[in-house]
Design an enzyme around this catalytic site. Structure first.
Site, PDB file in Angstrom:
ATOM      1  N   ASN A 105      -4.853   1.791  -1.881  1.00 49.18           N
ATOM      2  CA  ASN A 105      -3.650   1.241  -1.256  1.00 49.18           C
ATOM      3  C   ASN A 105      -3.889  -0.223  -0.922  1.00 49.18           C
ATOM      4  O   ASN A 105      -5.033  -0.640  -0.720  1.00 49.18           O
ATOM      5  CB  ASN A 105      -3.334   2.020   0.037  1.00 49.18           C
ATOM      6  CG  ASN A 105      -2.045   1.540   0.692  1.00 49.18           C
ATOM      7  OD1 ASN A 105      -1.058   1.246   0.019  1.00 49.18           O
ATOM      8  ND2 ASN A 105      -2.050   1.438   2.015  1.00 49.18           N
ATOM      9  N   HIS A 107      -2.826  -3.056   1.907  1.00 48.67           N
ATOM     10  CA  HIS A 107      -2.285  -3.090   3.268  1.00 48.67           C
ATOM     11  C   HIS A 107      -2.251  -4.546   3.751  1.00 48.67           C
ATOM     12  O   HIS A 107      -3.224  -5.276   3.569  1.00 48.67           O
ATOM     13  CB  HIS A 107      -3.162  -2.243   4.195  1.00 48.67           C
ATOM     14  CG  HIS A 107      -2.637  -2.184   5.594  1.00 48.67           C
ATOM     15  ND1 HIS A 107      -1.568  -1.387   5.932  1.00 48.67           N
ATOM     16  CD2 HIS A 107      -2.998  -2.841   6.720  1.00 48.67           C
ATOM     17  CE1 HIS A 107      -1.296  -1.556   7.223  1.00 48.67           C
ATOM     18  NE2 HIS A 107      -2.160  -2.430   7.724  1.00 48.67           N
ATOM     19  N   SER A 134      -5.791  -6.172   2.625  1.00 48.08           N
ATOM     20  CA  SER A 134      -6.949  -5.343   2.294  1.00 48.08           C
ATOM     21  C   SER A 134      -6.565  -4.312   1.244  1.00 48.08           C
ATOM     22  O   SER A 134      -5.480  -3.741   1.310  1.00 48.08           O
ATOM     23  CB  SER A 134      -7.427  -4.558   3.536  1.00 48.08           C
ATOM     24  OG  SER A 134      -7.601  -5.399   4.659  1.00 48.08           O
ATOM     25  N   ASP A 143      -4.520   4.303   6.773  1.00 44.14           N
ATOM     26  CA  ASP A 143      -5.106   2.960   6.618  1.00 44.14           C
ATOM     27  C   ASP A 143      -6.547   2.877   7.122  1.00 44.14           C
ATOM     28  O   ASP A 143      -6.970   1.843   7.655  1.00 44.14           O
ATOM     29  CB  ASP A 143      -4.244   1.906   7.345  1.00 44.14           C
ATOM     30  CG  ASP A 143      -2.808   1.877   6.830  1.00 44.14           C
ATOM     31  OD1 ASP A 143      -2.606   2.157   5.640  1.00 44.14           O
ATOM     32  OD2 ASP A 143      -1.910   1.575   7.629  1.00 44.14           O
TER      33      ASP A 143
HETATM   34  C1  GRF Z   1       3.425  -4.892   0.845  1.00 48.30           C
HETATM   35  O1  GRF Z   1       3.506  -5.656   2.001  1.00 48.30           O
HETATM   36  C2  GRF Z   1       2.169  -4.058   0.897  1.00 48.30           C
HETATM   37  O2  GRF Z   1       1.116  -4.686   1.549  1.00 48.30           O
HETATM   38  C3  GRF Z   1       2.619  -2.868   1.715  1.00 48.30           C
HETATM   39  O3  GRF Z   1       3.949  -2.631   1.317  1.00 48.30           O
HETATM   40  C4  GRF Z   1       4.518  -3.826   0.796  1.00 48.30           C
HETATM   41  C5  GRF Z   1       4.977  -3.526  -0.589  1.00 48.30           C
HETATM   42  O4  GRF Z   1       5.706  -4.573  -1.157  1.00 48.30           O
HETATM   43  N1  GRF Z   1       1.747  -1.737   1.499  1.00 48.30           N
HETATM   44  P1  GRF Z   1       6.058  -4.534  -2.702  1.00 48.30           P
HETATM   45  O5  GRF Z   1       6.991  -3.341  -2.914  1.00 48.30           O
HETATM   46  O6  GRF Z   1       4.808  -4.408  -3.468  1.00 48.30           O
HETATM   47  O7  GRF Z   1       6.779  -5.818  -2.964  1.00 48.30           O
END
Ligand code: GRF
Length: 186
Positions: A105, A107, A134, A143
């Site tokens: 993932n 984050h 991260s 997370d």
């Molecule tokens: C991003 O901020 C990512 O860090 C979080 O969700 C958001 C996804 O944005 N996990 P996108 O759909 O990739 O534009």
């Protein structure tokens, strides 16, 4: 047979990280883009790029039932690595165990700081000089899995959550493809 280099990306929304993972794919192949929101903008983009997609509305379906169906689809495409990219759904313990160590993932904070939502606002409110993003392994605890890589982004004196989000997002688009490539090769 699961092939670690065949990546399945899970999205719920605009999918900008998914697009970066597709455009910068190197050492891995995006073999499926899946979503729990059939109208996710990212799904349309993936279809116009000729990628395999699967989308099903998770509303009204039991969490584990949905996850088992999703898992079967991932297996059908011989996915070996799952990249969450704005997948706004907590995965069931069954799914996380079934794919243990194979789910990544991204984050928008420097974990272990600011797990969960509203990360940019929290970093600014705390007076932090630096934030970032991260990439981590997904475990049952939100997370909290092993961090595989991070990028730092400085927080300026007039920073707003929106301005910080935009710069962190740009950093995410560089970090995620790089860490994913390293991960599938290790
Ligand atoms: C991003 O901020 C990512 O860090 C979080 O969700 C958001 C996804 O944005 N996990 P996108 O759909 O990739 O534009």
């Amino acid at each position: 047979m699961r092939d670690p280099k065949r990546v399945g990306i899970l999205i719920s929304g605009r999918g900008s990280n998914m697009r970066a993972l597709v455009d910068k794919a190197n050492g891995y192949e995006v073999a499926l883009v899946a979503s729990n929101k059939p109208d996710a903008a990212g799904i349309q983009w993936a279809q116009t790029r000729g990628l395999r997609t699967w989308a099903k509305d998770s509303k009204g379906i039991g969490k584990e039932q949905f996850d088992r169906e999703l898992s079967d689809v991932l297996d059908e495409h011989r996915i070996g690595t799952i990249a969450l990219a704005g997948f706004m759904r907590i995965l069931s313990p069954w799914f996380v165990n079934h794919w243990s160590g194979r789910i990544l993932n991204i984050h928008p904070s420097l974990l272990p700081k600011y797990r969960g939502l509203d990360t940019h606002n929290r970093a600014i409110e705390a007076g932090d000089a630096v934030s970032g993003c991260s990439v981590h392994i997904v475990t049952e605890e939100l997370d909290a899995g092993e961090v595989l890589g991070q990028s730092e982004v400085a927080i300026g004196p007039n920073e707003t959550p929106a301005s910080l989000e935009a710069r962190v997002l740009a950093a995410e688009h560089e970090l995620y493809p790089r860490i994913l490539r390293e991960f599938v090769q290790r």
